[in-house]
Design an enzyme around this catalytic site. Sequence first.
Site, PDB file in Angstrom:
ATOM      1  N   ASP A   1      39.311  43.652  37.457  1.00 24.06           N
ATOM      2  CA  ASP A   1      39.835  45.016  37.538  1.00 24.06           C
ATOM      3  C   ASP A   1      39.004  45.986  36.721  1.00 24.06           C
ATOM      4  O   ASP A   1      38.123  45.578  35.952  1.00 24.06           O
ATOM      5  CB  ASP A   1      41.307  45.049  37.096  1.00 24.06           C
ATOM      6  CG  ASP A   1      41.562  44.260  35.825  1.00 24.06           C
ATOM      7  OD1 ASP A   1      40.595  43.956  35.103  1.00 24.06           O
ATOM      8  OD2 ASP A   1      42.726  43.947  35.553  1.00 24.06           O
TER       9      ASP A   1
ATOM     10  N   ASN B   1      54.375  42.004  30.974  1.00 23.52           N
ATOM     11  CA  ASN B   1      55.318  42.155  32.099  1.00 23.52           C
ATOM     12  C   ASN B   1      55.004  41.169  33.231  1.00 23.52           C
ATOM     13  O   ASN B   1      55.573  41.269  34.307  1.00 23.52           O
ATOM     14  CB  ASN B   1      55.301  43.594  32.618  1.00 23.52           C
ATOM     15  CG  ASN B   1      53.922  44.019  33.126  1.00 23.52           C
ATOM     16  OD1 ASN B   1      53.002  43.212  33.156  1.00 23.52           O
ATOM     17  ND2 ASN B   1      53.794  45.277  33.514  1.00 23.52           N
TER      18      ASN B   1
ATOM     19  N   HIS C   1      52.012  40.743  34.649  1.00 19.27           N
ATOM     20  CA  HIS C   1      50.949  41.114  35.584  1.00 19.27           C
ATOM     21  C   HIS C   1      49.751  40.175  35.485  1.00 19.27           C
ATOM     22  O   HIS C   1      49.485  39.588  34.438  1.00 19.27           O
ATOM     23  CB  HIS C   1      50.541  42.592  35.445  1.00 19.27           C
ATOM     24  CG  HIS C   1      49.747  42.946  34.233  1.00 19.27           C
ATOM     25  ND1 HIS C   1      49.683  44.225  33.737  1.00 19.27           N
ATOM     26  CD2 HIS C   1      48.955  42.213  33.413  1.00 19.27           C
ATOM     27  CE1 HIS C   1      48.891  44.255  32.682  1.00 19.27           C
ATOM     28  NE2 HIS C   1      48.441  43.050  32.466  1.00 19.27           N
TER      29      HIS C   1
ATOM     30  N   GLU D   1      51.005  44.836  38.990  1.00 15.06           N
ATOM     31  CA  GLU D   1      52.211  45.048  38.204  1.00 15.06           C
ATOM     32  C   GLU D   1      53.436  44.467  38.936  1.00 15.06           C
ATOM     33  O   GLU D   1      53.367  44.192  40.140  1.00 15.06           O
ATOM     34  CB  GLU D   1      52.404  46.553  37.967  1.00 15.06           C
ATOM     35  CG  GLU D   1      51.220  47.227  37.266  1.00 15.06           C
ATOM     36  CD  GLU D   1      51.145  46.934  35.758  1.00 15.06           C
ATOM     37  OE1 GLU D   1      51.584  45.853  35.317  1.00 15.06           O
ATOM     38  OE2 GLU D   1      50.642  47.800  35.025  1.00 15.06           O
TER      39      GLU D   1
HETATM   40  P1  PGA Z   1      45.468  40.625  26.677  1.00 17.50           P
HETATM   41  O1  PGA Z   1      45.683  41.212  28.137  1.00 17.50           O
HETATM   42  O2  PGA Z   1      44.563  39.423  26.835  1.00 17.50           O
HETATM   43  O3  PGA Z   1      44.767  41.719  25.914  1.00 17.50           O
HETATM   44  O4  PGA Z   1      46.810  40.274  26.129  1.00 17.50           O
HETATM   45  C1  PGA Z   1      46.101  40.377  29.161  1.00 17.50           C
HETATM   46  C2  PGA Z   1      46.473  41.168  30.395  1.00 17.50           C
HETATM   47  O5  PGA Z   1      47.030  42.272  30.274  1.00 17.50           O
HETATM   48  O6  PGA Z   1      46.246  40.675  31.501  1.00 17.50           O
END
Ligand code: PGA
Length: 241
Positions: free
Chosen positions: A67, A136, A138, A143
Amino acid sequence: MKIIISESREEFNGTAADIVRRQIHDKPDSVLGLATGSTPLGLYNLLVCMGIKGDLDFSRIKTFNLDEYKGLSRDHPQSYYHYMYENLFSKINIRDENVNILNGEKADSYRECAEYEKRIKASGGIDLQVLGIGHNGHIGFNEPGTPFDSITDLIDLTDRTIEANSRFFDSPHQVPRQALSMGIKTIMQARNIILLITGGAKARIAAKALRGSITPDVPASVLQLHPFVTVILDKESAAYL
Ligand code: PGA
C-alpha cells in the site's frame, strides 16, 4: 494456518527472516509482497545483514508493496516508498526496476491500481506475502467492511487507522485520509503468507482474527481460509489465543 509464538524479539525476527531466506534460496527470482509499519522492521534488518554477509542474493527478486498513502510524494519521510528504501532497498542488492510500489501521486489512482494488479499478474503472482495487522484487523489498508473479493483500489482510511498512524506525523491532521492498497483478494492470491503480530495492544485483534469468525468486520480473519499462512506472534500478542 501455522501459528508460531516466539519467546523473544530475536526469535520472532529470526523466524520471519528464515522463511524469507528459504523462499529466496529455493526460488532466486521470487516475487515478494512486502509490508510497512513498525512490525517488519526487525525482519528487514536481518535481511539486510544476510545480504551484507553474502548469505542472500536479492538481485533477481521482484517486490510489490501492499500500500501507499494517497498524495504523499515518494521522498516524503512518511511515504511507504521512502520507508522501503530507507529500511531495506537501499541496503540490499535489489534492482530498482524490480521494485513495485503503488504511486500515491498519480492523479488517476484508479488507473494506477488497475495497472498494479496487471503488473502483479504479469510477474507470475506473489510467491510470499509479508503482512502486518492493524488494531482494527486491517491487512494492507483494507479496513473493516472491505469485501473479501476486493482488488487493488483507492481506500478511505478509518479514524482508528489515522489515529494509529499519526504517531509518525507531527499531528493527526497531516495523516493522509486515503491510501492505495492491494485488495483482500489480491493478498489471498499470494501462494504463501506470513502474518507478523507483536505487542499486547494487538492481543485482542489477534485472537479475533485467528480464532474468531471469518468476517469482513475483521479483514485479517480471511487468512483462516488460505492454505499456506504462517502467523508469527510474540508472547504479548498471543495472550488471548
Ligand atoms: P504496525 O502496523 O506494524 O506499525 O503496527 C501494522 C498495520 O497497520 O498493518
